[in-house]
Scaffold this motif. Structure first.
Motif, PDB file in Angstrom:
ATOM      1  N   LYS A   1       1.590   7.119   4.143  1.00 35.17           N
ATOM      2  CA  LYS A   1       1.360   6.767   2.870  1.00 35.17           C
ATOM      3  C   LYS A   1       0.264   5.747   2.834  1.00 35.17           C
ATOM      4  CE  LYS A   1       5.564   8.332   0.720  1.00 35.17           C
ATOM      5  NZ  LYS A   1       6.862   8.011  -0.232  1.00 35.17           N
ATOM      6  N   GLN A   2       0.236   4.661   3.760  1.00 32.27           N
ATOM      7  CA  GLN A   2      -0.593   3.655   3.910  1.00 32.27           C
ATOM      8  C   GLN A   2      -2.131   4.256   4.072  1.00 32.27           C
ATOM      9  OE1 GLN A   2       0.458   0.893   6.983  1.00 32.27           O
ATOM     10  NE2 GLN A   2       2.273   0.451   5.704  1.00 32.27           N
ATOM     11  N   ASN A   3      -2.366   5.264   5.137  1.00 29.08           N
ATOM     12  CA  ASN A   3      -3.363   5.892   5.193  1.00 29.08           C
ATOM     13  C   ASN A   3      -3.770   6.659   4.168  1.00 29.08           C
ATOM     14  OD1 ASN A   3      -3.415   4.953   7.731  1.00 29.08           O
ATOM     15  ND2 ASN A   3      -2.492   6.732   8.951  1.00 29.08           N
ATOM     16  N   LEU A   4      -2.950   7.409   3.542  1.00 26.80           N
ATOM     17  CA  LEU A   4      -3.442   8.009   2.304  1.00 26.80           C
ATOM     18  C   LEU A   4      -3.874   6.889   1.012  1.00 26.80           C
ATOM     19  CD1 LEU A   4      -0.512  10.798   1.948  1.00 26.80           C
ATOM     20  CD2 LEU A   4      -2.893  11.104   2.542  1.00 26.80           C
ATOM     21  N   ALA A   5      -3.412   5.841   0.794  1.00 29.74           N
ATOM     22  CA  ALA A   5      -3.934   4.586  -0.061  1.00 29.74           C
ATOM     23  C   ALA A   5      -5.164   4.036   0.444  1.00 29.74           C
ATOM     24  CB  ALA A   5      -2.520   3.916  -0.329  1.00 29.74           C
ATOM     25  N   VAL A   6      -5.308   4.010   1.490  1.00 27.20           N
ATOM     26  CA  VAL A   6      -6.589   3.541   2.008  1.00 27.20           C
ATOM     27  C   VAL A   6      -7.595   4.238   1.801  1.00 27.20           C
ATOM     28  CG1 VAL A   6      -7.714   2.647   4.152  1.00 27.20           C
ATOM     29  CG2 VAL A   6      -5.504   1.840   3.768  1.00 27.20           C
ATOM     30  N   GLY A   7      -7.345   5.856   2.171  1.00 29.78           N
ATOM     31  CA  GLY A   7      -8.438   6.693   2.007  1.00 29.78           C
ATOM     32  C   GLY A   7      -8.861   6.892   0.355  1.00 29.78           C
ATOM     33  N   ASP A   8      -7.829   6.842  -0.364  1.00 36.42           N
ATOM     34  CA  ASP A   8      -7.885   6.901  -1.747  1.00 36.42           C
ATOM     35  C   ASP A   8      -8.830   5.457  -2.208  1.00 36.42           C
ATOM     36  OD1 ASP A   8      -7.582   8.213  -4.320  1.00 36.42           O
ATOM     37  OD2 ASP A   8      -6.454   6.338  -4.883  1.00 36.42           O
ATOM     38  N   ILE A   9      -8.532   4.294  -1.815  1.00 37.73           N
ATOM     39  CA  ILE A   9      -9.215   3.424  -2.030  1.00 37.73           C
ATOM     40  C   ILE A   9     -10.755   3.375  -1.607  1.00 37.73           C
ATOM     41  CG2 ILE A   9      -9.498   0.991  -1.658  1.00 37.73           C
ATOM     42  CD1 ILE A   9      -6.630   0.689  -1.426  1.00 37.73           C
ATOM     43  N   PHE A  10     -10.840   3.845  -0.318  1.00 39.25           N
ATOM     44  CA  PHE A  10     -12.398   3.914  -0.050  1.00 39.25           C
ATOM     45  C   PHE A  10     -12.975   5.004  -0.835  1.00 39.25           C
ATOM     46  CE2 PHE A  10     -11.461   1.731   3.572  1.00 39.25           C
ATOM     47  CZ  PHE A  10     -12.850   1.660   4.473  1.00 39.25           C
ATOM     48  N   LYS A  11     -12.357   6.065  -1.177  1.00 39.66           N
ATOM     49  CA  LYS A  11     -13.159   7.189  -2.196  1.00 39.66           C
ATOM     50  C   LYS A  11     -13.444   6.520  -3.670  1.00 39.66           C
ATOM     51  CE  LYS A  11     -12.226  11.779  -4.036  1.00 39.66           C
ATOM     52  NZ  LYS A  11     -11.393  12.701  -3.950  1.00 39.66           N
ATOM     53  N   ARG A  12     -12.308   5.863  -4.125  1.00 40.65           N
ATOM     54  CA  ARG A  12     -12.519   5.174  -5.514  1.00 40.65           C
ATOM     55  C   ARG A  12     -13.705   4.163  -5.513  1.00 40.65           C
ATOM     56  NH1 ARG A  12      -7.268   5.484  -9.076  1.00 40.65           N
ATOM     57  NH2 ARG A  12      -6.124   7.063  -7.946  1.00 40.65           N
ATOM     58  N   GLU A  13     -13.885   3.369  -4.501  1.00 39.19           N
ATOM     59  CA  GLU A  13     -14.676   2.368  -4.243  1.00 39.19           C
ATOM     60  C   GLU A  13     -15.994   2.847  -3.691  1.00 39.19           C
ATOM     61  OE1 GLU A  13     -14.293  -0.760  -5.781  1.00 39.19           O
ATOM     62  OE2 GLU A  13     -12.106   0.027  -6.388  1.00 39.19           O
TER      63      GLU A  13
ATOM     64  N   LEU B   1       0.910  -1.087   0.017  1.00 41.80           N
ATOM     65  CA  LEU B   1      -0.009   0.055  -0.131  1.00 41.80           C
ATOM     66  C   LEU B   1       0.848   1.261  -0.068  1.00 41.80           C
ATOM     67  CD1 LEU B   1      -2.961  -0.496   2.353  1.00 41.80           C
ATOM     68  CD2 LEU B   1      -3.121  -0.136  -0.024  1.00 41.80           C
ATOM     69  N   TRP B   2       1.897   1.596   0.892  1.00 36.82           N
ATOM     70  CA  TRP B   2       2.546   2.849   0.910  1.00 36.82           C
ATOM     71  C   TRP B   2       3.559   2.683  -0.172  1.00 36.82           C
ATOM     72  CZ3 TRP B   2       7.786   3.331   0.784  1.00 36.82           C
ATOM     73  CH2 TRP B   2       8.513   2.297   0.994  1.00 36.82           C
ATOM     74  N   LYS B   3       3.649   1.808  -0.919  1.00 36.65           N
ATOM     75  CA  LYS B   3       4.385   2.018  -2.111  1.00 36.65           C
ATOM     76  C   LYS B   3       3.648   2.693  -3.227  1.00 36.65           C
ATOM     77  CE  LYS B   3       7.622  -1.853  -1.053  1.00 36.65           C
ATOM     78  NZ  LYS B   3       8.269  -3.088  -1.439  1.00 36.65           N
ATOM     79  N   MET B   4       2.328   2.523  -3.141  1.00 33.53           N
ATOM     80  CA  MET B   4       1.263   3.049  -4.258  1.00 33.53           C
ATOM     81  C   MET B   4       1.277   4.695  -4.084  1.00 33.53           C
ATOM     82  SD  MET B   4      -1.776   0.393  -3.664  1.00 33.53           S
ATOM     83  CE  MET B   4      -2.846   1.515  -4.332  1.00 33.53           C
ATOM     84  N   VAL B   5       1.575   5.164  -3.065  1.00 31.46           N
ATOM     85  CA  VAL B   5       1.679   6.567  -2.903  1.00 31.46           C
ATOM     86  C   VAL B   5       3.055   7.165  -3.201  1.00 31.46           C
ATOM     87  CG1 VAL B   5       1.127   8.418  -1.324  1.00 31.46           C
ATOM     88  CG2 VAL B   5      -0.233   6.424  -1.202  1.00 31.46           C
TER      89      VAL B   5
ATOM     90  N   GLN C   1       6.055  18.471   5.910  1.00 32.44           N
ATOM     91  CA  GLN C   1       6.641  18.327   7.204  1.00 32.44           C
ATOM     92  C   GLN C   1       5.391  18.272   8.135  1.00 32.44           C
ATOM     93  OE1 GLN C   1       9.873  17.281   7.983  1.00 32.44           O
ATOM     94  NE2 GLN C   1       9.577  17.761  10.053  1.00 32.44           N
ATOM     95  N   SER C   2       4.408  19.345   8.085  1.00 27.14           N
ATOM     96  CA  SER C   2       3.325  19.491   9.007  1.00 27.14           C
ATOM     97  C   SER C   2       2.653  18.139   9.308  1.00 27.14           C
ATOM     98  CB  SER C   2       2.634  20.746   8.646  1.00 27.14           C
ATOM     99  OG  SER C   2       2.113  20.389   7.290  1.00 27.14           O
ATOM    100  N   LEU C   3       2.372  17.493   8.287  1.00 24.69           N
ATOM    101  CA  LEU C   3       1.641  16.151   8.263  1.00 24.69           C
ATOM    102  C   LEU C   3       2.677  15.218   8.939  1.00 24.69           C
ATOM    103  CD1 LEU C   3      -0.718  14.478   7.745  1.00 24.69           C
ATOM    104  CD2 LEU C   3       0.111  14.307   5.365  1.00 24.69           C
ATOM    105  N   PHE C   4       3.674  15.227   8.741  1.00 20.73           N
ATOM    106  CA  PHE C   4       4.570  14.128   9.295  1.00 20.73           C
ATOM    107  C   PHE C   4       4.818  14.487  10.746  1.00 20.73           C
ATOM    108  CE2 PHE C   4       8.993  13.551  10.998  1.00 20.73           C
ATOM    109  CZ  PHE C   4       9.189  12.270  10.771  1.00 20.73           C
ATOM    110  N   GLU C   5       4.816  15.774  11.261  1.00 19.35           N
ATOM    111  CA  GLU C   5       4.998  16.135  12.370  1.00 19.35           C
ATOM    112  C   GLU C   5       3.672  15.804  13.353  1.00 19.35           C
ATOM    113  OE1 GLU C   5       5.979  20.032  12.725  1.00 19.35           O
ATOM    114  OE2 GLU C   5       8.266  19.658  12.089  1.00 19.35           O
TER     115      GLU C   5
END
Length: 140
Positions: A106-118, A42-46, A52-56
């Motif tokens: 990145k995993q969370n972003l990928a899962v969010g994108d999958i939820f949105k697309r599906e 999953l994380w490799k897909m993003v 930096q703000s999101l990371f922090e």
């Protein structure tokens, strides 16, 4: 009714109970390995640079949760807690965990994108249950 049947319905002896439990453990381990493999994909897909703000923000949430877990298990003194939550200590942890935190984002972003697309939805009922569970854990 035998002891084996009481322990695990359908079993006739303790050896059968043992074998059944070992099989279940192997299945759980395999599921965990499969899930870890899926998460790694999953994380490799993003392919974006994480701000930096999101990371922090994500790092602080993870560190805060871990610190709370440690505090509940070990009952840290106020001085120990202050030391572990100092800006220097937090920044050091964030830098040491940069790769893991970035992968999680990145995993969370990928899962969010999958939820949105599906067009998948998380039920409000499940969300309320999770929030109530978190509140109960926090209160403990």
């Amino acid at each position: 009714m035998t002891i084996a049947d009481k322990l695990l319905p359908g079993c006739t002896d303790l050896m059968q109970v043992k074998e059944s439990l070992q099989q279940r453990c192997r299945e759980v381990e395999q599921t965990a390995r499969d899930q870890a493999t899926d998460n790694a994909k999953l994380w490799k897909m993003v392919e974006i640079d994480i701000p930096q703000s999101l990371f922090e923000e994500q790092g602080m949430q993870l560190y805060g949760a871990k610190l709370l877990e440690i505090q509940t298990k070990m009952k840290l003194s106020e001085q120990q807690l202050d030391s572990l939550s100092s800006p220097k200590a937090v920044n050091e942890i964030l830098e040491n965990q940069r790769e893991n935190i970035t992968k999680l984002i990145k995993q969370n972003l990928a899962v969010g994108d999958i939820f949105k697309r599906e067009n998948l939805q998380f039920s409000s009922y499940e969300l309320v249950k999770e929030v109530q569970k978190s509140i109960a854990e926090f209160e403990r």
